[in-house]
Design an enzyme around this catalytic site. Structure first.
Site, PDB file in Angstrom:
ATOM      1  N   THR A 106      22.779 -34.756  95.643  1.00 24.39           N
ATOM      2  CA  THR A 106      23.929 -35.023  94.777  1.00 24.39           C
ATOM      3  C   THR A 106      24.568 -33.715  94.327  1.00 24.39           C
ATOM      4  O   THR A 106      23.881 -32.807  93.864  1.00 24.39           O
ATOM      5  CB  THR A 106      23.477 -35.839  93.542  1.00 24.39           C
ATOM      6  OG1 THR A 106      22.938 -37.071  94.022  1.00 24.39           O
ATOM      7  CG2 THR A 106      24.632 -36.124  92.604  1.00 24.39           C
TER       8      THR A 106
ATOM      9  N   CYS B  49       4.511  -1.943  89.928  1.00 26.72           N
ATOM     10  CA  CYS B  49       3.439  -2.487  89.095  1.00 26.72           C
ATOM     11  C   CYS B  49       2.900  -3.793  89.625  1.00 26.72           C
ATOM     12  O   CYS B  49       3.537  -4.503  90.379  1.00 26.72           O
ATOM     13  CB  CYS B  49       3.929  -2.687  87.658  1.00 26.72           C
ATOM     14  SG  CYS B  49       3.632  -1.231  86.664  1.00 26.72           S
TER      15      CYS B  49
END
Lengths: 408, 141
Positions: free
Chosen positions: A259, A345
């Protein structure tokens, strides 16, 4: 616990400076603030005209009308035809659809895809996955400013090549590739040309006919539109060779079922309508002021193109030689300035930034990189503030460093 | 799996001090206090997350632990921060600086300086939240 992490409190905690009462958002390559006018345009499609565009009653027809009007706006902006625009959930989906769709539409007759080493993850990771499905991938190199070598591209094209997928303007370093030159090579060699234009759309010149583009990825939230909506342009005739990734009710001409996000699409179109060259000009000027100011500080290098015209109007990316870039980012945040870092990191699952690695940066340099990206809402005084704070931040880091003789 | 020795050697090579390596391998003060007086989480710009839990008695830090999803840099800096404020008053703890942690750690790789900043920011956020909590509970009385 997660709620706490992402609460507003996290944002302006421990401001070391009273001036940090204001927040300066300079991470607009990640996403942008929605324009109020965009939001206004969207609201009726939640409240009043909430119909399903596939319904045949009045509610549905109203939604359908809005959807088609929006499609025209997007098409017009890139000089495409209305029925060449298919709405999706955003850049990632459009990139997936372009590459997977074309691969399955051509395999096993053809199986080769050419792309670059500086693509967004939603191209690179799709290509890596397609390898498991029988695809051969060529990753083009880039030079120190992030530009591909057109000769290398031409040589890489084989009889098995389905598509060449090259990012228009890079999200990390702002390099704008020469779409026209690439388009001409692809067209001459008879292969398709897809470009991811998420960062450049409305900021750099795009004309699918002039630049001979066959498929293009677009999205809304980088241009002050809503998140969760984007589009793919597919040149007429090519859609027959694009196998849908998402099957269902046959929406978007069978290319993308589900949709339609009418409110989102309306917002997307409104954002495109609002965009203008004056904003681009202003961003370029501020970007140049920022770059010039930052480069006056010692030990800082600019990543990406030096020439303004070849660089995205809102992008600046620096390497702070000999300084921990994350610490620069962390201290800037203490002053209320939000930027993005190259990060190696643990929590950044993508690992060290592959774009900077492709430029030839060392792992250390990647950890020292800071990306600052502007928007039309960026004020000159905000750039002035950054330029005023940066020397203080650098001084602060040097002070901490001086405590121990770093062994490295 | 790398052995403890291999890990230590790797950390040494990347520029960690013996103190930092010791904190990392011993997991000094890593964990969570049951029924803490304050629990606070901060996410750094690098994406790493640190949570401090504190037990405070008569405005003095009786016990402090931290948890983190981060690298050896963050873990050693977190341990150092807890060591430095243990037994101190909240106001004393608030005066802790990045330099104090750096001095205590005696060294860390250049790239890991932000871990010290992260640990200190996380700790100070916890202290602020404790003080705020105290203030509001006093007001209630």
């Amino acid at each position: 616990m997660m709620k706490k992490v992402f609460s507003n409190k996290n944002r302006l905690n421990h401001t070391e400076n009273k001036q940090a009462q204001r927040e300066i958002y300079l991470d607009n390559a990640a996403t942008t603030r929605i324009d109020e006018r965009v939001l206004e345009a969207m609201i009726p499609y939640f409240r009043k005209d909430y119909g399903n565009a596939s319904s045949s009653h009045a509610f549905g027809k109203q939604a359908k009308r809005a959807l088609e009007q929006s499609r025209s706006v997007i098409a017009h902006a890139i000089n495409a035809e209305k029925d060449e625009i298919y709405f999706t959930s955003g850049g990632t989906e459009s990139n997936n659809l372009a590459l997977k769709g074309l691969f399955y539409g051509n395999y096993p007759k053809k199986n080769h895809i050419i792309t670059t080493k500086i693509e967004h993850a939603s191209v690179i990771n799709v290509c890596e996955w397609l390898k498991t499905q029988g695809a051969k991938i060529t990753y083009l190199d880039v030079d120190s400013e992030g530009f591909i070598d057109l000769k290398q591209l031409e040589k890489a094209i084989t009889k098995k090549t389905i598509v060449v997928s090259i990012i228009h303007a890079n999200n990390e370093i702002g390099t704008i590739q020469d779409l026209k030159a690439i388009g001409e090579i692809c067209s001459k060699k008879g292969v398709l040309f897809h470009t991811d234009a998420c960062q450049s759309f409305t900021k750099s010149f795009i004309d699918v006919k002039q630049q001979k583009i066959d498929l293009m990825t677009l999205n809304a939230h980088k241009i002050h539109g809503p998140k969760g909506v984007g589009a793919i342009y597919i040149k007429k005739g090519i859609e027959a060779h694009v196998v849908p990734v998402q099957h269902g009710g046959g929406h978007e001409n069978g290319i993308r079922s589900g949709t339609e996000n009418v409110a989102g699409v309306v917002g997307f179109a409104r954002a495109v309508e609002i965009s203008n060259s004056l904003d681009v000009q202003r961003m370029s000027e501020l970007r140049d002021k920022l770059i010039k100011g930052v480069l006056k500080l010692p030990g800082i290098r600019l990543n990406g193109p030096k020439e303004g015209k070849k660089r995205l109007c809102n992008n600046a990316n620096f390497i702070f030689k000999e300084l921990d870039g994350e610490a620069v980012g962390e201290f800037l945040q203490s002053y209320g300035v939000y930027t993005s870092t190259g990060s190696a990191c643990l929590s950044h699952s993508q690992g060290p930034n592959h774009v900077l690695i492709a430029l030839g940066c060392s792992l250390d340099d990647v950890g020292n990189a800071i990306r600052i990206t502007l928007s039309k809402y960026t004020a000159e005084k905000e750039i002035d503030f950054v330029l005023e704070m940066l020397p203080k931040v650098i001084k602060r880091i040097k002070e901490i460093e001086s405590v121990f003789k770093t062994k490295k | 799996m790398a052995t403890k020795k291999e890990i230590e050697e790797m950390l040494r090579k990347s520029g960690y001090s013996e103190k930092a390596i010791e904190y990392y391998t011993d997991k000094t003060n890593l964990g969570k206090i049951e029924n803490p007086d304050v629990e606070s989480t901060y996410m750094g710009i690098c994406g790493d997350v640190m949570t401090f839990t504190l037990k405070v008695e008569k405005n003095r830090i009786k016990d402090i632990k931290f948890q983190a999803t981060c690298c050896a840099g963050g873990l050693s800096a977190g341990s150092a921060a807890t060591k430095l404020v243990q037994g101190k008053t909240v106001d004393e703890a608030r005066k802790l600086t990045e330099e104090d942690i750096a001095r205590h750690l005696e060294g860390c790789p250049k790239q890991k300086l932000h871990c010290i900043v992260l640990a200190l920011k996380s700790l100070k956020k916890a202290l602020d939240e404790y003080s705020e909590k105290e203030k509001s509970s006093k007001n209630k009385k």
